[in-house]
Design a protein around this motif. Structure first.
Motif, mmCIF file in Angstrom:
data_model
loop_
_atom_site.group_PDB
_atom_site.id
_atom_site.type_symbol
_atom_site.label_atom_id
_atom_site.label_comp_id
_atom_site.label_asym_id
_atom_site.label_seq_id
_atom_site.Cartn_x
_atom_site.Cartn_y
_atom_site.Cartn_z
ATOM 1 N N UNK A 166 -38.017 21.266 55.182
ATOM 2 C CA UNK A 166 -37.727 20.012 55.869
ATOM 3 C C UNK A 166 -37.858 20.160 57.376
ATOM 4 N N UNK A 167 -38.110 19.034 58.023
ATOM 5 C CA UNK A 167 -38.162 18.955 59.478
ATOM 6 C C UNK A 167 -36.756 18.626 59.971
ATOM 7 N N UNK A 215 -27.690 20.340 49.023
ATOM 8 C CA UNK A 215 -29.107 20.724 49.082
ATOM 9 C C UNK A 215 -29.521 21.438 47.797
ATOM 10 N N UNK A 216 -28.627 22.276 47.253
ATOM 11 C CA UNK A 216 -28.919 22.974 45.993
ATOM 12 C C UNK A 216 -29.049 21.970 44.846
ATOM 13 N N UNK A 236 -30.794 16.562 58.305
ATOM 14 C CA UNK A 236 -29.770 16.698 59.332
ATOM 15 C C UNK A 236 -28.500 17.218 58.656
ATOM 16 N N UNK A 237 -28.398 18.552 58.481
ATOM 17 C CA UNK A 237 -27.254 19.131 57.773
ATOM 18 C C UNK A 237 -25.896 18.786 58.377
ATOM 19 N N UNK A 238 -25.819 18.629 59.683
ATOM 20 C CA UNK A 238 -24.532 18.363 60.326
ATOM 21 C C UNK A 238 -23.902 17.059 59.840
ATOM 22 N N UNK A 239 -24.728 16.072 59.508
ATOM 23 C CA UNK A 239 -24.180 14.818 58.984
ATOM 24 C C UNK A 239 -24.435 14.670 57.481
ATOM 25 N N UNK A 240 -25.014 15.713 56.872
ATOM 26 C CA UNK A 240 -25.223 15.702 55.425
ATOM 27 C C UNK A 240 -26.250 14.714 54.928
ATOM 28 N N UNK A 296 -35.778 16.590 65.784
ATOM 29 C CA UNK A 296 -37.148 16.643 66.285
ATOM 30 C C UNK A 296 -37.911 15.335 66.069
ATOM 31 N N UNK A 297 -37.327 14.397 65.346
ATOM 32 C CA UNK A 297 -38.003 13.154 64.971
ATOM 33 C C UNK A 297 -37.865 12.118 66.084
ATOM 34 N N UNK A 298 -39.003 11.620 66.566
ATOM 35 C CA UNK A 298 -38.986 10.557 67.572
ATOM 36 C C UNK A 298 -38.883 9.186 66.932
#
Length: 118
Positions: free
Chosen positions: A101-102, A7-8, A76-80, A106-108
């Motif tokens: 970021x969202x 992310x950085x 989605x940080x858990x999956x990078x 939460x995304x449908x």
């Protein structure tokens, strides 16, 4: 590589891209951060707008409190992963939360318009 480091790097690429000519976007994929040039045509933007309008007309009946938005980063940080799809269906309240970021959970729906030339 851990997600915070990716992310950085993505943030650095985003800052760097502001100095470049054209329209650039940063996403985080399976190989890490990617800087890609976007050249959306008027037709592409018009298609995105029409899809958002069509979905926004239906969402009050099917998913109250949700909207179709174009532009927010989805993360989605858990999956990078971090993406910026053309349009997403999300709870409207997520746009008032802190951060850039969202949360992907939460995304449908996510919409990506692909032109025949791509």
């Amino acid at each position: 590589m851990d997600y915070a480091k990716m992310r950085a790097i993505a943030a650095e690429l985003g800052a760097y891209s502001e100095q470049l000519e054209g329209s650039w976007s940063v996403e985080i994929g399976p190989s890490g951060p990617v800087l890609a040039m976007k050249c959306p045509s008027k037709r592409h933007e018009g298609t995105v707008r029409r899809i958002c309008k069509q979905l926004d007309a239906q969402l009050p009946l099917t998913h109250p409190g949700h909207i179709c938005a174009n532009g927010p980063e989805i993360e989605h940080p858990a999956i990078g992963r971090m993406r910026r799809p053309d349009a997403v269906v999300i709870p409207e309240a997520t746009l008032d939360e802190e951060g850039l970021a969202v949360d992907a959970t939460q995304v449908l729906a996510a919409v990506e318009i692909v032109s025949p030339s791509n």
